[in-house]
Design an enzyme around this catalytic site. Structure first.
Site, PDB file in Angstrom:
ATOM      1  N   ARG A 141     -10.080  42.350  21.933  1.00 59.71           N
ATOM      2  CA  ARG A 141     -10.658  43.684  22.075  1.00 59.71           C
ATOM      3  C   ARG A 141      -9.705  44.552  22.882  1.00 59.71           C
ATOM      4  O   ARG A 141      -8.879  44.068  23.638  1.00 59.71           O
ATOM      5  CB  ARG A 141     -11.997  43.621  22.812  1.00 59.71           C
ATOM      6  CG  ARG A 141     -13.119  42.992  22.040  1.00 59.71           C
ATOM      7  CD  ARG A 141     -14.408  43.053  22.836  1.00 59.71           C
ATOM      8  NE  ARG A 141     -14.778  44.420  23.170  1.00 59.71           N
ATOM      9  CZ  ARG A 141     -15.882  44.738  23.849  1.00 59.71           C
ATOM     10  NH1 ARG A 141     -16.705  43.806  24.272  1.00 59.71           N
ATOM     11  NH2 ARG A 141     -16.166  45.991  24.098  1.00 59.71           N
ATOM     12  N   GLU A 169     -21.776  49.562  13.040  1.00 59.97           N
ATOM     13  CA  GLU A 169     -23.232  49.735  13.049  1.00 59.97           C
ATOM     14  C   GLU A 169     -23.521  51.206  13.354  1.00 59.97           C
ATOM     15  O   GLU A 169     -23.016  51.736  14.347  1.00 59.97           O
ATOM     16  CB  GLU A 169     -23.878  48.849  14.116  1.00 59.97           C
ATOM     17  CG  GLU A 169     -25.393  48.963  14.143  1.00 59.97           C
ATOM     18  CD  GLU A 169     -26.023  48.162  15.268  1.00 59.97           C
ATOM     19  OE1 GLU A 169     -27.261  48.065  15.294  1.00 59.97           O
ATOM     20  OE2 GLU A 169     -25.286  47.649  16.127  1.00 59.97           O
ATOM     21  N   LYS A 185     -21.989  50.213  24.173  1.00 61.34           N
ATOM     22  CA  LYS A 185     -22.853  51.290  23.679  1.00 61.34           C
ATOM     23  C   LYS A 185     -24.073  51.461  24.575  1.00 61.34           C
ATOM     24  O   LYS A 185     -24.524  52.575  24.839  1.00 61.34           O
ATOM     25  CB  LYS A 185     -23.305  50.983  22.250  1.00 61.34           C
ATOM     26  CG  LYS A 185     -22.270  51.253  21.183  1.00 61.34           C
ATOM     27  CD  LYS A 185     -22.883  51.024  19.814  1.00 61.34           C
ATOM     28  CE  LYS A 185     -21.857  51.195  18.704  1.00 61.34           C
ATOM     29  NZ  LYS A 185     -22.443  50.928  17.377  1.00 61.34           N
TER      30      LYS A 185
END
Length: 826
Positions: free
Chosen positions: A252, A32, A262
């Protein structure tokens, strides 16, 4: 015998992807464009790229631009740059926004199928109903009404802005992700690519399966945080009768004391607690590269983990230890002394006029070059070294020789040393001295290149004081009070020549990367160097808790959060008003990447584009090539394989787990050799017997099938590449102790030697960037290491010899074929 234990941060690529067809596998990396890439994104990108290359398929880099509130073109461009700089180049770049029309039509289809409805329930009520499993009052609206409402959403009307489109799934499902999730929502902010065309945007969970299917993705690899939403992904595909996409989720990457959110990273930027997204304390690609992480180490570490599903909180030690292995052989050695209380030293008993002497920058690697060291009778020592000296003691001054301490004059209050007098004893035995000290000359020759320079050394602590922040934790409560430390130092004159992004080692201090080089227009300004952790525990523990923030040395304990804050306030004299004192700010620096730079992943291997330390002839890794044709080739140390054996080798090479392939190449010992003599084999017309100097005590005897391709005179004196850790093989009664590597065309009508880079010497080792390691003394034939890696040896169009597209490289540059592009190498 018990199996060898595997490190907790090592995983496997042997994950059994379903329905794999070589040449048809398509993966995707969908960032993104709402922030900068961090180390977690690097894992996703590298894994998707790895599987695409492993199966000779395609990687799609797709920007998931479905939220105009967060997205910027700035982030999109930074993501493209960072991907290239970690060696990931998508075969195609797409945007979810390219498919907005198609996604919208599928949303209409869901409404018409009675599988979606438009809900105007307020957010809080909807959240409570989903938690309780209670159906919305709008769940059973007619298709016509839902279409009318969805049109209002599309037009951004007052009523439409109150609505969202929800999937009609199962409000009683224990998996709350299936309780009628949102598919579309309104947003009036103009999109950075489509402008104000759209006022409604699909959610990631709806857009992702649709676009994956229509773009041809075969395998969607994503982190297991999406596991609960996998059934939702599959529901979209089944309900809309879309082409199937296989999902594989993996763990992850999480590091202790590290934020990968973020939102939380943005908070640090907005609060001014860091200098920006490229701050060396940030886990962004730009941040860790500025801290001194090489792409070679980053790739090697992430691929070492594989695609396992086990969640771990990793320590930083191993990745920095890998990084040290990359930079140690090429980092020039320099000297810097703490400026605080720096101690003058005078040579007595003889006169030493100021003069310079050419010295190697790296004693073990002469290819790094030379530097000028200034010698004189007026020197200086760091105070910590000086205060430990005693009169009459003999010590070694590094790169000069032994000296004897004649006299020490301390200040009246004992706070510093006014002068130390020494007598040279250059014939003394340095092996008998306990102290080896770094020093600098105070006197200069009158030339700039002999004058010490001002240096500012930077070191950093973790940004947070808790190993792992939970969702409910407020990041404000866990900010490390002081996380940047500056030490003013005096450095040797050669530091003037260090370029931005170059690595050095300061003797007895550690590794550094140049963040701001010397500026000839501002000669009195500092050169800024950032400390690069070496993987040892001392370099990775807390430095901020109990020390002066301007000191370069710190305690290694970690206090409680409360005590740390108190200590931070005391040290800085004031807090910043947010309960997280952090008065030291980094100086201003130019952007980490030059705006005008046309970045090629093949040309940048360090933090910045810098001159290659291996010389002008060095070339970098280009595009990953598909495997070369599997044909019989020349110059072997055993008889040629028959077709069945070749097929078997081909199968082994392409079906072995990725971790195996990545680690196996480091086990193969390839080096430069020189053919000293050659003669015909007494019992085989097609074989030569060669004596080859491999940089060892004695030449090796090697048998190769080159008679019909080269004359004896063409072989003598030639520099060649050899594999020297294969098991010796008897060739018609003569044992061959190595294999000469050659390039051949597909028809095997032309065979030629590989050409080592200019300046090569026997014994120069060949390595593959990102896959460095110690080769085995002798390869075990049963493990078929050679059979697994050799089929991926080939030459590129530009003749550079490669394994899986990665160049054969020595410290002096890359290896090439003489004239055959796309050759098979064996």
């Amino acid at each position: 015998m018990a199996a060898k234990a595997v490190g907790k941060d090592q995983g496997s690529f042997d994950i059994g992807l379903k329905d794999v067809v070589r040449g048809q596998v398509v993966t995707r990396f969908p960032p993104e464009p709402s922030g900068y890439l961090h180390i977690g994104h690097a894992k996703a990108a590298l894994l998707n790229d790895y599987f695409a290359r492993l199966y000779e398929g395609k990687l799609i880099v797709r920007f998931d631009d479905t939220n105009p509130s967060k997205e910027k073109s700035e982030f999109e461009e930074s993501i493209k740059e960072d991907l290239l700089l970690i060696g990931v180049k998508g075969d195609v770049i797409t945007y979810t926004s390219d498919s907005f029309d198609t996604i919208y039509k599928y949303a209409i289809d869901l409404i018409k199928l009675g599988k979606a409805y438009v809900d105007d329930t307020d957010v809080d009520t909807m959240r409570a109903e989903r938690f309780e499993g209670k159906e919305s009052k709008n769940r059973d609206l007619s298709v016509e009404e839902n279409l009318r409402r969805f049109d209002e959403m599309k037009n951004g009307t007052e009523f439409g802005l109150k609505c969202c489109l929800r999937a009609k799934m199962d409000m009683k499902n224990k998996n709350k992700a299936l309780r009628d999730p949102t598919l579309y929502r309104c947003n009036l902010i103009p999109h950075h690519r489509t402008g104000d065309k759209w006022k409604i945007y699909p959610t990631y969970d709806f857009a992702c399966p649709v676009v994956d299917s229509i773009e041809g993705v075969t395998h969607a690899l994503r982190t297991n945080e999406y596991r609960d939403r996998n059934p939702q992904y599959e529901w979209v595909l089944k309900t809309l009768n879309l082409r199937w996409v296989h999902i594989w989720d993996y763990s992850r990457i999480n590091f202790v004391y590290t934020l990968l959110s973020k939102r939380k990273l943005t908070w640090f930027v907005n609060e001014g607690l860091v200098s920006g997204w490229d701050d060396p304390r940030f886990p962004t690609i730009r941040g860790i590269r500025r801290r001194g992480m090489t792409i070679e180490a980053l790739r090697q570490y992430i691929l070492m983990q594989g695609a396992s599903q086990k969640n771990l909180d990793l320590e930083w030690d191993k990745i920095w230890a890998l990084n040290k292995k990359v930079i140690d052989p090429i980092a020039p050695r320099h000297t810097a002394l703490d400026l605080k209380n720096i101690t003058p030293v005078n040579v007595v008993g003889e006169t030493v006029e100021p003069h310079t002497k050419e010295m190697p920058k790296h004693k073990k690697n002469p290819d790094v070059g030379t530097k000028l060291t200034t010698f004189s009778g007026e020197l200086c020592l760091a105070f910590d070294d000086a205060k430990a000296l005693e009169v009459g003691e003999e010590v070694t001054f590094m790169d000069w020789g032994n000296v004897i301490v004649e006299d020490i004059t301390k200040s009246a209050d004992g706070s510093h040393i006014e002068l130390i007098k020494i007598k040279l004893n250059l014939d003394g035995d340095f092996k008998k001295t306990k102290k080896k000290l770094t020093w600098l000359s105070r006197a200069a020759t009158g030339k700039l290149e002999s004058t010490p320079v001002n240096v500012m050394l930077h070191d950093f602590d973790y940004l947070i004081t808790k190993k792992k922040l939970e969702e409910e934790d407020n990041v404000k409560d866990f900010v490390t009070p002081v996380s940047e430390f500056q030490t003013e130092a005096l450095g040797d004159a050669n530091l003037r020549n260090v370029k931005k992004g170059e690595y050095i080692q300061l003797e007895r201090r550690g590794y550094y990367i140049c963040d701001q080089p010397w500026d000839a227009s501002k000669p009195d300004k500092h050169i800024h160097l950032i400390y690069v952790p070496d993987g040892k525990s001392a370099s990775l523990q807390s430095k901020a808790d109990t020390q002066d923030p301007n000191s370069g040395k710190g305690s290694r304990g970690r206090e409680s959060k409360k005590d740390a804050k108190k200590e931070g306030k005391k040290k800085n004299g004031k807090a910043d008003g947010r309960g997280s004192p952090n008065s030291i700010k980094m100086y201003e620096v130019k952007p980490i990447y030059d705006d005008s730079l046309n970045i090629d992943p093949a040309s940048v291997s360090k933090m910045y584009p810098v001159k290659n330390v291996y010389g002008a002839n060095a070339e970098e890794n280009g595009k990953v090539k598909k495997s070369a044709p599997k044909v019989a080739v020349s110059s072997v140390s055993s008889e040629p394989s028959d077709d069945k054996k070749a097929d078997k080798k081909d199968k082994v090479a392409h079906t072995a787990p990725a971790t195996t392939e990545a680690s196996l190449i480091a086990k193969v010992d390839i080096c430069v050799g020189r053919i000293l003599d050659v003669k015909k084999h007494p019992d085989a017309d097609t074989l030569y017997v060669e004596q080859i100097d491999c940089g060892e005590e004695k030449p090796r005897e090697v048998v190769s099938g080159l008679v019909k391709f080269m004359t004896e005179d063409e072989l003598r004196g030639k520099l060649v590449l050899i594999v020297r850790n294969l098991k010796p093989v008897s060739m018609r009664g003569i044992k061959s102790h190595a294999m000469v590597l050659c390039a051949s065309d597909e028809a095997h009508t032309k065979v030629e030697f590989l050409i080592p880079p200019e300046g090569s010497e026997p014994g120069d080792k060949v390595y593959f960037e990102g896959h460095e390691g110690e080769p085995e003394l002798q390869l075990n034939p049963k493990k078929k290491v050679w059979e697994a890696v050799q089929p991926d040896f080939s030459s590129r169009d530009d003749l550079v010899a490669t394994w899986k597209g990665i160049p054969f490289r020595t410290a002096k540059g890359v290896v090439k074929a003489a004239s055959i592009p796309n050759a098979n190498i064996k």
